[in-house]
Design an enzyme around this catalytic site. Structure first.
Site, PDB file in Angstrom:
ATOM      1  N   HIS A 223       0.856  -1.192   0.000  1.00 54.43           N
ATOM      2  CA  HIS A 223       0.000   0.000   0.000  1.00 54.43           C
ATOM      3  C   HIS A 223       0.886   1.234   0.000  1.00 54.43           C
ATOM      4  CE1 HIS A 223      -3.347   2.666   0.964  1.00 54.43           C
ATOM      5  NE2 HIS A 223      -2.511   3.276   1.778  1.00 54.43           N
TER       6      HIS A 223
ATOM      7  N   ASP B   5     -15.424   2.687   7.048  1.00 56.68           N
ATOM      8  CA  ASP B   5     -14.399   3.647   6.629  1.00 56.68           C
ATOM      9  C   ASP B   5     -14.950   4.624   5.592  1.00 56.68           C
ATOM     10  OD1 ASP B   5     -11.643   4.682   6.550  1.00 56.68           O
ATOM     11  OD2 ASP B   5     -11.802   4.060   4.467  1.00 56.68           O
TER      12      ASP B   5
ATOM     13  N   ARG C  18     -14.597  12.705   8.154  1.00 54.07           N
ATOM     14  CA  ARG C  18     -13.304  13.321   8.489  1.00 54.07           C
ATOM     15  C   ARG C  18     -12.945  14.416   7.490  1.00 54.07           C
ATOM     16  NH1 ARG C  18      -9.533   8.584   8.081  1.00 54.07           N
ATOM     17  NH2 ARG C  18      -7.928  10.135   8.436  1.00 54.07           N
TER      18      ARG C  18
ATOM     19  N   SER D 241      -8.000   3.678   9.246  1.00 56.35           N
ATOM     20  CA  SER D 241      -8.635   3.705   7.933  1.00 56.35           C
ATOM     21  C   SER D 241      -7.870   2.807   6.949  1.00 56.35           C
ATOM     22  CB  SER D 241      -8.660   5.161   7.444  1.00 56.35           C
ATOM     23  OG  SER D 241      -8.958   5.241   6.087  1.00 56.35           O
TER      24      SER D 241
ATOM     25  N   LYS E 125      -8.757  -1.614   5.891  1.00 52.67           N
ATOM     26  CA  LYS E 125      -8.988  -2.052   4.507  1.00 52.67           C
ATOM     27  C   LYS E 125      -7.960  -3.094   4.073  1.00 52.67           C
ATOM     28  CE  LYS E 125      -9.145   2.312   3.444  1.00 52.67           C
ATOM     29  NZ  LYS E 125      -9.276   3.683   2.963  1.00 52.67           N
TER      30      LYS E 125
HETATM   31  N1  URA Z   1      -5.912   6.965   2.899  1.00 49.04           N
HETATM   32  C1  URA Z   1      -6.890   6.288   3.513  1.00 49.04           C
HETATM   33  O1  URA Z   1      -7.353   5.271   3.015  1.00 49.04           O
HETATM   34  N2  URA Z   1      -7.347   6.730   4.695  1.00 49.04           N
HETATM   35  C2  URA Z   1      -6.863   7.846   5.297  1.00 49.04           C
HETATM   36  O2  URA Z   1      -7.318   8.190   6.365  1.00 49.04           O
HETATM   37  C3  URA Z   1      -5.854   8.545   4.642  1.00 49.04           C
HETATM   38  C4  URA Z   1      -5.380   8.083   3.439  1.00 49.04           C
END
Ligand code: URA
Length: 445
Positions: free
Chosen positions: A82, A161, A168, A183, A187
């Protein structure tokens, strides 16, 4: 659960219990906890932070809000990568087929470009016919069949999320390290991984530009991954200039294909292979870094990585002929070369400004519903720090029309002047690696 009491406790710096986080997240996802209460709680987290235990509980509660990739016993080790987002970062397009060709299962779930950063899904969709919208079931089947799948986040994955991130975004609570961690990691953990490599970008174009905060984010994410049973390694890598030779969706696919053919430029290869070594070593812990590096290089040299890319493209509905005939990718009508009269050293151009210029050219999004022109973008034929000979190209603009090319030319010349005047140092491409052994023991241990 009396939500105002939980907000008050968090506001005064006390930790909430696991069951309280679970109820809060479940209630918010179901709509019984309203936005105004969740906003207040998020702001309290922003100021007071979370303990390791709370962060694990929040991440777990978010993960449990949706479905996960299925996992049958045995099978190839499953590893993903990621990135916190950058400009010109096409490493995923190279790593997914490359690692799959090395026998690692790669379920790569990626996002779209938003703001100045590009997104893997937009790059893949520059390939005619390629679909990134797969159900979890279809994705799991493909992963079993060919060892790699590249898809967008489905509706079923971490719905909490989706809601929390949108909240947010409008309440000034995006930049909280624990909230970013929960977050991202919820995932990634939904992919049922054995290992995860995090590419945390540092520098002016990064989501978190400052090295100290980027390092803190990396350490926090590694701690959460390890605690959840997923071996996690983070690399801090440079985003003080665009990565590689191209920025723009179809141009980046071309560059990634060149890299899979063994013709990648040194800067792109350095970052890609460092991430690849980390991925391979998570899949096969007995392998040394040098062995992992030679396996990756051999897999490119043998053509196996490119072949796996062809299988992936075909399986997801794309035209695999683009791998041998890149002219089948979308091509912008106007191509404009920028040259300078005298020799100079290529400075690091602001990735943020380059990313914003690509959005202006139509290659990115200002808001999520914008459509993207895959053909437009910019090439940077010379790496930052290398000399550009007089009359040689230092940028090539791919634009939809002459006016857009004129505008991009003006902006790029200003950027070049600005970057040459400020004469700052160039960050090392791979700055630091953080793994479990680099963390302090969690509280109470
Ligand atoms: N990418 C995400 O998936 N979540 C965040 O909070 C910031 C960047």
């Amino acid at each position: 659960m009396v939500v105002p009491r939980l907000i008050e406790r968090k506001r005064s710096g006390q930790a909430l219990r696991d069951d309280e986080w679970r109820e809060l997240v479940a209630g918010y996802t179901a709509g019984t906890v309203p936005d105004y209460q969740m906003s207040a709680l998020l702001m309290a987290v922003m100021f007071k932070g979370l303990t390791h235990q709370e962060l694990a509980a929040l991440t777990g509660a978010m993960l449990d809000s949706g479905a996960r990739f299925t996992r049958t016993a045995g099978g190839a080790p499953r590893v993903d990568k990621h990135s916190t987002g950058g400009v010109g970062d096409k490493t995923s397009l190279i790593l997914a087929p490359l690692l799959a060709a090395c026998g690692v299962a790669v379920p790569m779930m990626s996002g779209r470009g938003l703001g100045h950063t590009g997104g893997t899904l937009d790059k893949l969709e520059a390939i005619p016919g390629f679909t990134t919208q797969l159900s979890l079931e279809a994705a799991a089947r493909q992963l079993d069949d060919i060892g790699v799948v590249m898809l967008g986040q489905t509706e079923e994955i971490v719905p909490a999320d989706r809601k929390l991130y949108a909240l947010r975004d409008v309440t000034g609570t995006v930049e909280s390290i624990p909230l970013i961690t929960a977050s991202i990691m919820s995932k990634k953990l939904a992919e049922a991984l054995d290992g995860l490599v995090l590419d945390v970008k540092v520098g002016s174009g990064a989501f978190i530009p400052e090295p100290a905060r980027a390092r803190e984010l990396a350490r926090t994410m590694v701690a959460v991954g390890e605690r959840a049973g997923c071996r996690t390694v983070a690399l801090l890598t440079a985003m003080d200039r665009p990565l590689g030779r191209t920025a723009g969706n179809a141009l980046e696919v071309r560059e990634a294909v060149e890299a899979l053919k063994g013709e990648g430029r040194a800067d792109l290869l350095e970052v890609t292979l460092a991430l690849g070594v980390a991925m391979l070593r998570l899949a096969r812990p007995a392998v040394t870094a040098a062995e992992a590096m030679s396996t990756l290089r051999d897999t490119i040299a043998s053509g196996a990585a490119l072949e796996r890319m062809a299988v992936l493209v075909e399986r997801q509905g794309g035209d695999p002929r683009v791998l041998s005939r890149p002219e089948l990718l979308p091509v912008a009508p106007v191509r404009r070369e920028l040259t300078a009269a005298e020799q100079f050293t290529m400075p690091p151009l602001s990735p943020r400004a380059v990313g914003e210029l690509i959005v202006e050219l139509g290659g990115g999004r200002r808001i999520a519903s914008d459509t993207v022109n895959p053909a437009v973008g910019i090439e940077f034929p010379v790496m930052a720090g290398a000399p550009v000979d007089g009359d040689a190209q230092w940028a090539v603009i791919h634009a939809q029309n002459e006016a857009a090319a004129d505008h991009a030319g003006r902006v790029l010349r200003e950027l070049l002047d600005e970057a040459s005047r400020s004469g700052g140092d160039i960050l090392p491409l791979v700055m630091e690696t953080i793994s479990a052994g680099d963390l302090e023991p969690p509280e109470g241990a």
